[in-house]
Design an enzyme around this catalytic site. Structure first.
Site, PDB file in Angstrom:
ATOM      1  N   ARG A  52      -3.065  14.255   9.278  1.00  0.00           N
ATOM      2  CA  ARG A  52      -4.302  13.816   8.612  1.00  0.00           C
ATOM      3  C   ARG A  52      -4.775  14.913   7.671  1.00  0.00           C
ATOM      4  O   ARG A  52      -5.221  14.664   6.568  1.00  0.00           O
ATOM      5  CB  ARG A  52      -5.397  13.450   9.621  1.00  0.00           C
ATOM      6  CG  ARG A  52      -6.732  13.217   8.947  1.00  0.00           C
ATOM      7  CD  ARG A  52      -7.778  12.484   9.778  1.00  0.00           C
ATOM      8  NE  ARG A  52      -7.757  12.788  11.184  1.00  0.00           N
ATOM      9  CZ  ARG A  52      -8.131  13.963  11.734  1.00  0.00           C
ATOM     10  NH1 ARG A  52      -8.574  14.955  10.981  1.00  0.00           N
ATOM     11  NH2 ARG A  52      -8.057  14.140  13.043  1.00  0.00           N
ATOM     12  N   TYR A 105     -15.603  -2.968 -11.019  1.00  0.00           N
ATOM     13  CA  TYR A 105     -14.666  -3.634 -10.113  1.00  0.00           C
ATOM     14  C   TYR A 105     -15.464  -4.175  -8.919  1.00  0.00           C
ATOM     15  O   TYR A 105     -16.321  -3.470  -8.357  1.00  0.00           O
ATOM     16  CB  TYR A 105     -13.627  -2.607  -9.652  1.00  0.00           C
ATOM     17  CG  TYR A 105     -12.728  -3.106  -8.550  1.00  0.00           C
ATOM     18  CD1 TYR A 105     -11.768  -4.082  -8.795  1.00  0.00           C
ATOM     19  CD2 TYR A 105     -12.838  -2.602  -7.260  1.00  0.00           C
ATOM     20  CE1 TYR A 105     -10.950  -4.534  -7.777  1.00  0.00           C
ATOM     21  CE2 TYR A 105     -12.022  -3.055  -6.243  1.00  0.00           C
ATOM     22  CZ  TYR A 105     -11.077  -4.024  -6.506  1.00  0.00           C
ATOM     23  OH  TYR A 105     -10.270  -4.467  -5.510  1.00  0.00           O
ATOM     24  N   ASP A 178     -13.457   5.985 -13.090  1.00  0.00           N
ATOM     25  CA  ASP A 178     -12.375   5.181 -12.517  1.00  0.00           C
ATOM     26  C   ASP A 178     -11.384   4.912 -13.645  1.00  0.00           C
ATOM     27  O   ASP A 178     -11.667   4.139 -14.559  1.00  0.00           O
ATOM     28  CB  ASP A 178     -12.971   3.877 -11.954  1.00  0.00           C
ATOM     29  CG  ASP A 178     -11.920   2.966 -11.331  1.00  0.00           C
ATOM     30  OD1 ASP A 178     -10.722   3.140 -11.612  1.00  0.00           O
ATOM     31  OD2 ASP A 178     -12.323   2.051 -10.573  1.00  0.00           O
ATOM     32  N   LYS A 203      -2.253   0.174  -8.441  1.00  0.00           N
ATOM     33  CA  LYS A 203      -2.087  -0.513  -9.726  1.00  0.00           C
ATOM     34  C   LYS A 203      -1.007   0.184 -10.568  1.00  0.00           C
ATOM     35  O   LYS A 203       0.121   0.272 -10.140  1.00  0.00           O
ATOM     36  CB  LYS A 203      -3.442  -0.584 -10.420  1.00  0.00           C
ATOM     37  CG  LYS A 203      -4.608  -0.986  -9.494  1.00  0.00           C
ATOM     38  CD  LYS A 203      -4.487  -2.388  -8.939  1.00  0.00           C
ATOM     39  CE  LYS A 203      -5.501  -2.681  -7.835  1.00  0.00           C
ATOM     40  NZ  LYS A 203      -6.907  -2.451  -8.180  1.00  0.00           N
TER      41      LYS A 203
END
Ligand code: PLP
Length: 390
Positions: A52, A105, A178, A203
């Protein structure tokens, strides 16, 4: 060319991924491990303790992300939204205020409206195409972050990154961009003054519709008062919140990034041709593409983007049902959410990606169709659209 300052694709292909010193393996190993043997208590090899906190495959991706985005430090997450959540909880606290775009978004809006607002972070919406509208929403001392997307999803609005960076910094506000729709290849917000860049690596970065992931990259120096330690705060929260990218997912994004430049060039070329085709149709009432000179953000986009991207939206005469029916008739264009993969996707934002903003200020037109133009042969894409639209 100077190897001191390698170009975009050289960085995308090599940064973070030296051939393995032991075996010579050209691609980085997928370190599918949760933990690491310690040489005596606290004797970590190269700092690796628990996956992690850090994992070598993720480190390779994080170094590559920082290199291609021109930042100080990169961070890879389990999804784009995990990266946004981590950023916002690292930098905002109850009582703070954030400014976001009117056509953000849908998932970003939902995170802020339904999760962060109940936690105590207030928000205002502003049309990002109008920097003065953003300035007007700043509450001195209370607004701590301006968040923009450019181009926006799904209406392809363009924000002037350099102008908004100046407004943010004059007001002592952190500025985050973004960069998912443009990709690191087409647009470099950090060089234009942004403090932090975010990507849904699901994406264009991944590019093959085979992974969900997110990324943050922090600029070389963040000088906004109170935010100088942004890089460390994100690192602390990445480990504390734990929404990290796994080794296999990190590897897939890393592989995708190697071809980002060539894919983006082809996405742009194909999108331009699809737009040309749509312009010939009487029943296409509006085309949203920043490459069109008639687009209100065209000049700004031409200044800050290498090309205009692979996303195109348009409105179709005949109402919502006609749009929904046309979308269901395509054969090569796959009806589906998401974007940025090699395969072309078509969708109805009103009922799909943006259903969560229905009834809000962010609601999108019912006759809107969004295309993620892939890199298939563009003649086939146009023929398929032509048949579907009738
Ligand atoms: C998809 C997307 C996100 C969210 O990313 P996930 O990987 O789906 O969590 C954020 N911003 C934009 C512009 C997106 O397209």
């Amino acid at each position: 060319m100077s190897i001191e300052q390698p170009g975009f694709s050289t960085r995308a292909i090599h940064a973070g991924s030296e051939p393995d010193p032991r075996t010579g393996s050209v691609t980085p190993a997928i370190y599918q491990t949760s933990t690491y043997k310690q040489d005596g208590v606290g004797g970590f090899r190269e700092g690796y303790e628990y996956s992690r906190s850090a994992n070598p495959t993720r480190t390779a991706l994080e170094e590559c992300l920082a290199a291609i985005e021109g930042g100080e430090r990169g961070y890879a997450f389990a999804s784009g939204l995990a990266s946004e959540d981590t950023l916002m909880r690292a930098l905002l606290k109850p009582g703070d205020h954030i400014i976001i775009p009117t056509d953000a978004y849908g998932g970003t809006f939902r995170l802020i409206d339904k999760v962060l607002k109940p936690w105590g972070v207030d928000y205002s919406l502003a049309k990002v195409a109008h920097p003065d509208a953003i300035r007007g929403e700043i509450r001195p001392g209370v607004t701590k972050m301006i968040w923009i997307e450019t181009p926006t999803n799904p209406l392809l609005g363009i924000a002037d990154i350099a102008a908004i960076a100046q407004i943010a910094h004059e007001a002592g506000v952190l500025f985050a961009v973004d960069n998912t729709f443009a990709s690191s290849y087409l647009q470099q917000p950090l060089a234009l003054g942004a403090d932090v860049v975010m990507h849904s690596t699901t994406k264009y970065a991944g590019g093959h519709s085979d992974v969900v992931g997110g990324a943050l990259v922090v600029n070389k120096s963040v000088t906004v008062p109170g935010f100088e330690d942004t890089a460390d705060r994100i690192a602390f929260h990445q480990n504390s919140l734990g929404a990290v990218a796994g080794p296999m997912d990190s590897w897939l994004v890393l592989r995708g990034l190697k071809t980002l430049a060539v894919r983006m060039e082809q996405h742009c070329t194909n999108a331009e041709k699809v737009v040309e085709y749509l312009q010939t149709r009487q029943d296409v009432t509006h085309i949203y593409y920043p490459g069109l000179e008639s687009h209100p953000g065209h000049d700004v986009a031409a200044r800050q983007m290498k090309r205009f991207g692979g996303m195109v939206s348009f409105q179709l005469a005949g109402g919502e049902q006609n749009a929904v029916d046309a979308i269901a008739r395509t054969k090569i264009w796959t009806l589906g959410e998401s974007l940025g993969g090699v395969e072309s996707l078509i969708e109805h934002p009103g009922r799909m990606t943006h259903a969560s903003v229905k009834g809000t200020e962010l609601e999108v037109p019912g006759d809107l169709i969004r295309l993620s133009v892939g890199i298939e042969d563009v003649d086939d894409l146009i023929a398929d659209l032509d048949e579907a639209l009738g």
